[in-house]
Design a protein around this motif. Structure first.
Motif, PDB file in Angstrom:
ATOM      1  N   VAL A  47       0.961  -1.227   0.157  1.00 20.19           N
ATOM      2  CA  VAL A  47       0.007  -0.082  -0.108  1.00 20.19           C
ATOM      3  C   VAL A  47       0.911   1.261   0.072  1.00 20.19           C
ATOM      4  N   ARG A  48       0.276   2.234  -0.210  1.00 24.65           N
ATOM      5  CA  ARG A  48       1.242   3.584  -0.334  1.00 24.65           C
ATOM      6  C   ARG A  48       1.162   4.331   1.325  1.00 24.65           C
ATOM      7  N   TYR A  49       1.958   4.561   1.701  1.00 25.04           N
ATOM      8  CA  TYR A  49       2.087   5.337   2.938  1.00 25.04           C
ATOM      9  C   TYR A  49       3.123   6.579   2.725  1.00 25.04           C
ATOM     10  N   LYS A  50       2.312   7.823   2.908  1.00 21.43           N
ATOM     11  CA  LYS A  50       2.896   9.023   2.672  1.00 21.43           C
ATOM     12  C   LYS A  50       3.693   9.124   1.184  1.00 21.43           C
ATOM     13  N   GLY A  51       2.819   8.373   0.317  1.00 24.96           N
ATOM     14  CA  GLY A  51       3.569   8.580  -1.321  1.00 24.96           C
ATOM     15  C   GLY A  51       4.338   7.344  -1.633  1.00 24.96           C
ATOM     16  N   LYS A  52       4.801   6.605  -0.593  1.00 23.71           N
ATOM     17  CA  LYS A  52       5.999   5.600  -0.849  1.00 23.71           C
ATOM     18  C   LYS A  52       4.944   4.143  -0.854  1.00 23.71           C
ATOM     19  N   PRO A  53       5.375   3.194  -1.532  1.00 20.73           N
ATOM     20  CA  PRO A  53       4.694   1.913  -1.451  1.00 20.73           C
ATOM     21  C   PRO A  53       5.307   1.095   0.059  1.00 20.73           C
ATOM     22  N   LYS A  54       4.521   0.610   0.541  1.00 21.23           N
ATOM     23  CA  LYS A  54       4.934  -0.149   1.922  1.00 21.23           C
ATOM     24  C   LYS A  54       4.010  -1.593   1.705  1.00 21.23           C
ATOM     25  N   LYS A  55       4.761  -2.344   2.525  1.00 23.66           N
ATOM     26  CA  LYS A  55       3.976  -3.625   2.840  1.00 23.66           C
ATOM     27  C   LYS A  55       2.460  -3.467   3.666  1.00 23.66           C
ATOM     28  N   THR A  56       1.744  -4.135   3.334  1.00 25.73           N
ATOM     29  CA  THR A  56       0.243  -4.124   4.086  1.00 25.73           C
ATOM     30  C   THR A  56       0.508  -4.460   5.424  1.00 25.73           C
ATOM     31  N   SER A  57       1.632  -5.373   5.743  1.00 26.90           N
ATOM     32  CA  SER A  57       1.754  -5.711   7.211  1.00 26.90           C
ATOM     33  C   SER A  57       2.138  -4.583   8.154  1.00 26.90           C
ATOM     34  N   VAL A  58       3.219  -3.781   7.386  1.00 25.63           N
ATOM     35  CA  VAL A  58       3.703  -2.885   8.150  1.00 25.63           C
ATOM     36  C   VAL A  58       2.749  -1.706   8.408  1.00 25.63           C
ATOM     37  N   ASN A  59       1.767  -1.522   7.434  1.00 26.56           N
ATOM     38  CA  ASN A  59       0.666  -0.382   7.628  1.00 26.56           C
ATOM     39  C   ASN A  59      -0.403  -1.000   8.433  1.00 26.56           C
ATOM     40  N   ALA A  60      -0.716  -2.292   8.599  1.00 27.12           N
ATOM     41  CA  ALA A  60      -1.548  -2.639   9.566  1.00 27.12           C
ATOM     42  C   ALA A  60      -0.919  -2.464  11.039  1.00 27.12           C
ATOM     43  N   GLY A  61       0.306  -2.608  11.075  1.00 29.29           N
ATOM     44  CA  GLY A  61       0.899  -2.566  12.462  1.00 29.29           C
ATOM     45  C   GLY A  61       0.810  -0.974  12.680  1.00 29.29           C
ATOM     46  N   ARG A  62       1.091  -0.256  11.856  1.00 32.03           N
ATOM     47  CA  ARG A  62       0.759   1.441  12.335  1.00 32.03           C
ATOM     48  C   ARG A  62      -0.607   1.804  12.691  1.00 32.03           C
ATOM     49  N   LEU A  63      -1.624   1.224  11.774  1.00 31.59           N
ATOM     50  CA  LEU A  63      -2.962   1.477  12.321  1.00 31.59           C
ATOM     51  C   LEU A  63      -3.293   0.644  13.630  1.00 31.59           C
ATOM     52  N   LYS A  64      -2.908  -0.290  13.907  1.00 31.25           N
ATOM     53  CA  LYS A  64      -3.057  -0.688  15.227  1.00 31.25           C
ATOM     54  C   LYS A  64      -2.581   0.115  16.352  1.00 31.25           C
ATOM     55  N   LEU A  65      -1.349   0.507  16.225  1.00 37.65           N
ATOM     56  CA  LEU A  65      -0.747   1.487  17.299  1.00 37.65           C
ATOM     57  C   LEU A  65      -1.702   2.719  17.499  1.00 37.65           C
ATOM     58  N   ILE A  66      -2.073   3.215  16.059  1.00 31.92           N
ATOM     59  CA  ILE A  66      -2.843   4.478  16.278  1.00 31.92           C
ATOM     60  C   ILE A  66      -4.095   4.059  17.132  1.00 31.92           C
ATOM     61  N   GLU A  67      -4.913   3.126  16.932  1.00 31.78           N
ATOM     62  CA  GLU A  67      -6.327   2.880  17.463  1.00 31.78           C
ATOM     63  C   GLU A  67      -5.972   2.574  18.894  1.00 31.78           C
ATOM     64  N   ARG A  68      -4.701   1.960  19.192  1.00 30.79           N
ATOM     65  CA  ARG A  68      -4.673   1.695  20.579  1.00 30.79           C
ATOM     66  C   ARG A  68      -4.388   2.807  21.491  1.00 30.79           C
ATOM     67  N   ASN A  69      -3.669   3.880  20.727  1.00 31.13           N
ATOM     68  CA  ASN A  69      -3.263   4.812  21.412  1.00 31.13           C
ATOM     69  C   ASN A  69      -4.582   5.909  21.530  1.00 31.13           C
TER      70      ASN A  69
END
Length: 194
Positions: free
Chosen positions: A10-32
């Motif tokens: 997926v794209r994160y800040k305009g750069k391609p990232k793995k879906t698993s990395v993006n999912a980890g970021r989303l989990k961290l945001i939700e937890r906070n």
């Protein structure tokens, strides 16, 4: 040409990232969002920085909650107002959450009478020693104290100037009267010598 697997990126800040990395970021945001950082909220803030001139008797008398009469402490300070070396602290009671004002020394004018507060004492000391405003400011800065402004110094200097002048006149009049008495007592000796 490079082949990119679009299923796992997926794209994160305009750069391609793995879906698993993006999912980890989303989990961290939700937890906070769910649980705020408790350590950050409960961390005490430091209102007072540096040294202060205080009158311990006056501070002890003022550090009592105006509502429930509970003894307050310096860690209850939520705000500080400074006029040179005189400080007014707003303190919040742990029990009733009432805000109480506490002065670091006697206020300059209290019930119409002039008291020597910290500013008056400091300016009087500077004038008496011949140091002046700049020397007083340098000393205060060196020991990490709030500094007396030039305008405040001049205001206090004008107030105590008249008192100093009055004391000097009284001293001169006393010395002149003593000299006159000595001349009268020893007039015969002086007449013989002259």
């Amino acid at each position: 040409m490079l082949k990119v697997n679009t299923e796992n990126s997926v794209r994160y800040k305009g750069k391609p990232k793995k879906t698993s990395v993006n999912a980890g970021r989303l989990k961290l945001i939700e937890r906070n969002k769910e649980k705020p950082d408790v350590a950050r909220i409960e961390k005490p803030t430091t209102i007072l920085r540096g040294m202060r001139l205080i009158d311990p008797n006056e501070v002890n008398k003022n550090m009592i909650c105006s509502n429930c009469r509970k003894q307050l402490a310096f860690n209850h300070i939520v705000e500080e107002k400074t006029t040179g070396f005189h400080h007014i602290w707003t303190m919040k009671c742990d029990t009733c959450f009432t805000l109480t004002k506490c002065h670091s020394s006697k206020s300059h004018f209290n019930d119409g009478h002039l008291y020597y507060d910290a500013n008056t004492a400091a300016v009087l000391g500077a004038v008496h020693s011949g140091a002046g405003c700049n020397a007083l400011r340098k000393i205060a800065m060196r020991i990490d104290m709030p500094v007396l402004s030039q305008e405040t110094y001049k205001r206090y200097e004008r107030e105590i100037g008249s008192l100093i002048e009055e004391a000097a006149k009284d001293s001169c009049q006393g010395a002149a009267a003593e000299e006159q008495n000595l001349v009268v007592e020893h007039i015969d000796t002086l007449r013989d010598k002259l």
